[in-house]
Scaffold this active site. Structure first.
Site: not given
Ligand code: 9L2
Length: 843
Positions: A373, A564-565, A570
């Site tokens: 992942h 999101k985290r 990100k």
């Protein structure tokens, strides 16, 4: 006594279990409320009503679960065990009511209590047994497996405390323990009779048997008990109910007894705590490892309990011959977290059932499959050999043996290439020797998959290049997906109803049908209905933001969302730089073409992640300044939503206009939030990263806002990266940096954001924030232009939903089943026996 029980057991119908008359939901609810829970005052609290309803539904789930298990046995089905340290389930009630098709019955029963399901639902705690995408993916997969009638059992850990609750204190993240089991968890059923013993510590003995064979024996271990708690997983309107088996650690009785007998009462109690610590808390790190001993204990605990569970059932049904075992079992490893299962299955086969190494290895490598992942180096798990030797001495021996045999193969493939052996060894030498868990997973598995097309290509070309050269056929892609039941049908009833009016309701079962919506994208009256649905959903989010943040959002403005985290890759930072840029424009009076926006961010930072926490504080401070400025309020409002979780997303994604998917290219393996937004008609602004690429391909480049460097350009850009120059060249960025550096967002907190500012200005910034700023801002201008034309925007929104068919986890799971698991769906054509039995009884 025993005889009497036996006699009772043969009374008609009992073996099938008692009959539930499914038409009596109302009576069952009342019975559970008054008798199981012993309540009599309605309206005092929704909690007991929630529990009574959950128990009522659970009865129906249990009946179907029994039938499903019977079918698996009768049809001698091949089964998959999905091993995952995380299952981010969220709430169960609404999903179960939808999947069991009980909406009408439930709403009429609740009318008698003067309430409705939406109110009752709020009493349920989220089951937050995961960090983010990886854990939620496991939950979506379970829904799809059951809905496709595939015999799949989930194995996980029943953490006493799930993902922490996040609150804000002066804009800073505060973590609070998530005591989600405090008021009881009505969905689970414990099965202590299936408990397993898990070994830790001790040492390894060897002995030779009468035939002269050498055996290894793991002795003097400190055993812990793994007690299973089963959670039912209903399929969508197909009467299949699969199982999620969650293990809880407990002290063994004998262990305590030895201590008691030695007169050490307090030691015995202390040891009990030690055992129970294993499943006490979820590690709150997403995509980064911290190498804590307790985490390794959790990983082995889950792996060993689950392997033993499957092997025990096998021996029960087939005796001790394992010749066909691999024909009936697959273990899918959700990242490397449970990869120690490879060595554990070897241990059970070789030590407990005395198979030859080669036979055991054949079986193991035919049953294990591994999903990767992430490419982030900090997330690649390594465990020190010395820790392994202390905690899992026999497992370490097995890993060494696997490695020795594997390196012999490597030597065959690349004769004389010692470097290659060092590179591929499961043991990383130099300093403290470490076990590379990803390598163990690859060597032990017959399938290795990435989670989006780009991600899989990068794995093959980079991280796992040598393994790909060795075994090209092991590698495959399975692009992630999300369940359209929770992420459209359940969370967006308004839009769902509209869709069903147009194309019928079969899309919930067969999500490929959603593409029929395409036919209506230019139908103006449909567009109006589509817009109306969005406004209703936006109002729900307005209320949530008001309640949680005290910020007024306005449904007439564009809802621009990134949840999101919090992680540097990100790039929430890039988003907030754009917000500051918009604010700067407003302050300068440069508002030509500016579309009024409400910008929402949310997400948790790992408690030890300094930069991520700074970014949260920055978002909050920027929001504060902007929201207090009357000049800005008609153009821009900003909020940080505390405690983002599954339930919050169920309100957020239906209300979103613009989905922010802005990771540095090559860093986000897939993303799944991007898919939830798309399904609900949001447009994406994003980089060519992870599944964004496939989203853009599916919906067409014209209906996607693309920006930023591409993955293959990153290394080159880094080699000559000069953010100072970029800032100098771009007046928008220069203005933003000036506002930040002048302390405009930290007037009473000097130097607060120095580290963030320096990170942006660093020539070594791995996330290239300054590099992508310009193209991001220009893509955002395109967004404004498109949004200003509401008819055009609505068309694109409809096209996004219509093109989201391939992002159903049903598609993903069908591919796992076809290419990796080779499962046969259970027969669902017969009427389910609970209904059949209840009919029989009535007649
Ligand atoms: O595949 C599901 C998700 C991806 O969509 C994300 O892009 O998995 C996430 C990816 N970031 C992921 N990778 C690794 C982890 N999560 C993770 C989670 C907990 C502990 C360690 C790693």
């Amino acid at each position: 006594m025993a005889k009497q029980v036996e006699q009772v057991c043969v009374v008609k119908g009992w073996q099938e279990g008692p009959v539930i008359d499914e038409s009596t939901l109302k009576d069952d609810l009342t019975r559970h409320f008054y008798y199981t829970l012993g309540r009599d005052k309605v309206g005092e609290s929704q909690l007991y009503l929630y529990h009574a309803l959950a128990l009522t539904i659970r009865d129906r789930l249990v009946a179907r679960c029994r039938e499903t298990n019977k079918k698996i046995k009768q049809q001698k089905s091949r089964k998959t065990s999905y091993l995952s340290l995380e299952f981010l389930m969220g709430r169960a009630l609404g999903n179960a009511v939808l999947n069991l098709d009980l909406e009408d019955q439930v709403s009429s029963a609740l009318q008698e209590y003067c309430t409705k399901i939406e109110t009752i639902e709020d009493a349920e705690h989220d089951a937050g047994l995961g960090n983010g995408g990886l854990g939620r993916l496991a939950a979506c997969f379970l829904d799809s497996c059951a809905s496709l009638a595939l015999p799949v059992i989930g194995y996980g850990i029943r953490y006493e405390y799930g993902m922490f609750n996040q609150s804000m204190s002066d804009g800073n993240q505060i973590e609070q323990p998530d005591n989600w089991l405090r008021e009881g968890h009505p969905w689970e059923l414990s099965a202590p009779e299936h408990s397993k013993r898990i070994k830790f510590g001790g040492y390894v003995n060897s002995y030779t048997d009468k035939q002269g064979r050498e055996h290894r024996q793991w002795v003097s271990s400190h055993d812990v008990l793994a007690v299973p708690y089963d959670v039912p997983i209903p399929g969508y309107k197909n009467n299949i109910v699969n199982t999620l088996r969650l293990w809880k650690s407990e002290a063994t009785d004998e262990f305590n007894l030895t201590e008691f007998n030695a007169g050490s009462y307090s030691e015995a109690v202390a040891q009990k705590n030690l055992a129970e610590q294993i499943t006490m808390v979820l590690y709150p790190n997403d995509s980064s490892e911290n190498g804590k001993e307790l985490r390794l204990r959790q990983q082995y605990f889950l792996s060993s309990a689950s392997i033993q569970d499957i092997v025990d059932q096998w021996v029960n049904d087939h005796g001790e011959s394992f010749t066909d075992f691999a024909d009936y079992h697959v273990f899918q490893l959700n990242d490397t977290h449970p990869s120690i299962a490879v060595a554990e299955l070897m241990r059970v086969l070789v030590d407990d059932y005395e198979l030859d190494w080669d036979d055991a290895w054949q079986i193991t490598t035919k049953t294990m499959a591994y999903t990767n992942h992430t490419l982030l180096p900090e997330a690649l798990e390594k465990w020190s050999v010395s820790l392994f030797s202390k905690l899992l001495p026999r497992i370490l021996e097995i890993v060494f043996e696997i490695n020795a045999r594997f390196l012999a193969d490597v030597a065959q493939h690349w004769p004389g290439d010692v470097d290659k052996q060092r590179e591929l060894s499961l043991i990383e030498e130099g300093g403290e020797p470490q076990i590379r868990m990803a390598y163990l997973a690859i060597v032990g598995s017959y399938s290795v998959n990435g989670v989006a097309a780009l991600h899989t290509e990068l794995l093959k070309a980079g991280l796992f290049k040598e393994f790909y050269a060795l075994w090209p056929n092991k590698f495959n892609n399975k692009t992630n997906g999300v369940t359209p039941r929770r992420w459209l049908a359940h969370c967006n009833p308004t839009l769902s109803e509209l869709i069903s009016e147009k194309i019928g309701s079969d899309w919930v079962r067969d999500f490929a049908q959603i593409n029929q919506l395409r036919r209506f994208y230019d139908d103006t009256s449909f567009q109006t209905q589509w817009q109306d649905a969005k406004v209703i959903n936006k109002q729900r989010l307005v209320d949530l933001v008001k309640e949680r943040c005290g910020v007024e959002f306005d449904v007439s403005m564009m809802f621009d969302v990134q949840v999101k985290r919090i992680h540097e890759y990100k790039r929430q930072l890039l988003n907030i730089l754009h917000v500051i840029h918009l604010y700067d424009r407003i302050r300068r009076g440069d508002t030509q073409g500016l579309v009024p926006r409400c910008v929402l961010l949310g997400g948790k930072a790992a408690p030890g992640y300094y930069m991520a926490k700074k970014i949260i504080k920055l978002i909050n401070n920027v929001a504060d300044v902007i929201n207090k400025d009357p000049l800005a309020s008609s153009y821009l409002r900003v909020a940080f939503l505390p405690n983002y979780n599954v339930t919050a997303m169920e309100v957020i994604c239906p209300a979103t206009d613009l989905s922010e998917q802005v990771s540095t290219a090559g860093k986000e393996a897939s993303g799944t939030g991007n898919m939830k937004f798309m399904m609900n008609g949001a447009l994406t602004i994003g980089t060519l990263d992870g599944a964004n690429i496939e989203i853009r391909d599916a919906v067409g480049a014209d209906n996607f806002f693309l920006f930023g460097a591409e993955a293959h350009q990153i290394d080159d850009i880094k080699s000559r990266y000069n953010p100072a120059h970029l800032i100098e060249q771009n007046s928008d960025l220069a203005n933003v940096m000036h506002l930040l550096e002048s302390g405009h967002f930290n007037l009473f907190e000097p130097c607060l954001f120095d580290d963030v500012i320096n990170a942006i200005k660093s020539p070594h910034d791995p996330w290239l924030v300054a590099h992508d700023f310009e193209s991001y801002v220009s893509a955002q201008k395109q967004v404004d232009k498109a949004y200003a034309d509401q008819a055009y925007w609505t068309q694109m929104s409809i096209l996004n939903t219509a093109a989201s068919g391939i992002f159903s986890s049903d598609r993903t799971i069908s591919q796992y089943s076809d290419d990796i698991w080779h499962l046969t769906p259970l027969n669902t054509s017969d009427t389910d026996s609970t209904t059949a039995t209840s009919k029989a009884t009535k007649s």
